[in-house]
Write a protein that holds these residues in place. Structure first.
Motif, PDB file in Angstrom:
ATOM      1  N   CYS A 265      19.834  60.590  -8.689  1.00  0.00           N
ATOM      2  CA  CYS A 265      19.277  61.124  -7.434  1.00  0.00           C
ATOM      3  C   CYS A 265      18.559  62.431  -7.733  1.00  0.00           C
ATOM      4  O   CYS A 265      18.978  63.177  -8.608  1.00  0.00           O
ATOM      5  CB  CYS A 265      20.423  61.338  -6.444  1.00  0.00           C
TER       6      CYS A 265
ATOM      7  N   GLY B 130      17.778  64.478  -5.024  1.00  0.00           N
ATOM      8  CA  GLY B 130      17.983  65.338  -3.846  1.00  0.00           C
ATOM      9  C   GLY B 130      16.715  65.529  -3.048  1.00  0.00           C
ATOM     10  O   GLY B 130      16.379  66.660  -2.695  1.00  0.00           O
TER      11      GLY B 130
ATOM     12  N   GLY C 135      16.078  64.792  -0.056  1.00  0.00           N
ATOM     13  CA  GLY C 135      16.298  65.222   1.324  1.00  0.00           C
ATOM     14  C   GLY C 135      15.849  64.225   2.379  1.00  0.00           C
ATOM     15  O   GLY C 135      15.969  64.503   3.581  1.00  0.00           O
ATOM     16  N   ASP C 136      15.306  63.106   1.980  1.00  0.00           N
ATOM     17  CA  ASP C 136      14.851  62.087   2.942  1.00  0.00           C
ATOM     18  C   ASP C 136      15.057  60.743   2.247  1.00  0.00           C
ATOM     19  O   ASP C 136      14.119  60.152   1.712  1.00  0.00           O
ATOM     20  CB  ASP C 136      13.377  62.324   3.288  1.00  0.00           C
ATOM     21  N   CYS C 137      16.293  60.300   2.243  1.00  0.00           N
ATOM     22  CA  CYS C 137      16.690  59.176   1.384  1.00  0.00           C
ATOM     23  C   CYS C 137      16.030  57.861   1.793  1.00  0.00           C
ATOM     24  O   CYS C 137      15.956  57.530   2.973  1.00  0.00           O
ATOM     25  CB  CYS C 137      18.212  59.028   1.410  1.00  0.00           C
TER      26      CYS C 137
ATOM     27  N   CYS D  22      17.488  54.157  -6.582  1.00  0.00           N
ATOM     28  CA  CYS D  22      16.514  55.214  -6.279  1.00  0.00           C
ATOM     29  C   CYS D  22      15.316  55.211  -7.227  1.00  0.00           C
ATOM     30  O   CYS D  22      15.446  55.566  -8.399  1.00  0.00           O
ATOM     31  CB  CYS D  22      17.183  56.590  -6.332  1.00  0.00           C
TER      32      CYS D  22
END
Ligand code: SF4
Ligand code: SF4
Length: 226
Positions: A132, A134, A136-138, A147
């Motif tokens: 990940c 990070g 902030g908008d998965c 991912c």
């Protein structure tokens, strides 16, 4: 967890060259779990620094401590007692801990003892892999939980690229092409058509494109944040 790696000892020695008494400060959070900055690593680094300085004819006094966390002001309270006692702190926490010490104790000289690398999983003993970034908008609700931002070498949001061969990534052939895996998994789920949907352009502001990222939860703050 946050994965970190101890910086080369010559670099740490260079940073503390002019000092005679320092504190090597570990953290029992992520860096302890990934064997970069817990009690054991504090002891090893402290001894290595003492030895190197003794050999160079400029002995160094090294104190050792490990806090529960360094990313929380509450757990940094015990650092107060070292004010004026040591000339510098070598922190083995991730960059968050080092920054917080610099914020809360501006009069203290703090140096990073590790390089903060990525958010990763521990796949086997001594092996950590990024999972990940990070952002902030998965988006992994759309990609079968895998991912592409962290795990595709080109961070593609519409993959795979033309270089994907036999399920391997063209950039790092030893790595699987994550987009190949996403497609195969969506196929097995009978949801392949979902990948045909046109996604809105990703909003990168939550990834830091909008400046420093801050999250405030008034429901968790004392007095509702007032
Ligand atoms: S989409 Fe963003 S938040 Fe979700 S796993 Fe990937 S980098 Fe992390
Ligand atoms: S081969 Fe797959 S993982 Fe590698 S860059 Fe292309 S799409 Fe990304």
């Amino acid at each position: 967890m946050i994965i970190a790696e101890r910086r080369p000892i010559p670099e740490i020695l260079q940073n503390i060259e002019g000092y005679e008494k320092v504190l090597v400060l570990g953290c029992r959070g992520c860096v302890a779990v990934c064997s970069a900055g817990g009690d054991r690593e504090v002891a090893i680094l402290a001894e290595a620094l003492r030895l190197a300085r003794t050999l160079s004819g400029k002995p160094l006094e090294v104190l050792e401590a490990t806090f529960i966390r360094q990313c929380d002001p509450e757990y940094l309270e015990p650092l107060k007692k070292y004010k004026g006692e040591v000339e510098a702190v070598v922190s083995l926490a991730c960059g968050v801990g080092v920054n917080l010490i610099a914020d809360l104790y501006p009069e203290m000289r703090v140096y990073p003892g590790v390089d903060t690398s990525f958010y990763g999983a521990n796949l086997s003993l001594g092996e950590w892999v990024e999972k990940c970034r990070g952002c902030g908008d998965c988006i992994i609700d759309k990609t079968a939980g895998l991912c592409p931002i962290a795990r595709c070498a080109k961070n593609l949001l519409n993959g795979p690229c033309g270089g994907s061969q036999g399920g391997r990534c063209e950039v790092r052939k030893e790595m699987p092409c994550i987009w190949h895996e996403i497609v195969e998994r969506m196929k097995r789920r009978g949801e392949l058509e979902k990948l045909m949907e046109i996604w809105e352009p990703k909003d990168w502001r939550p990834a830091g494109g909008d400046g420093l990222r801050v999250r405030i939860r008034d429901d968790l703050r004392l007095n509702g944040g007032n």
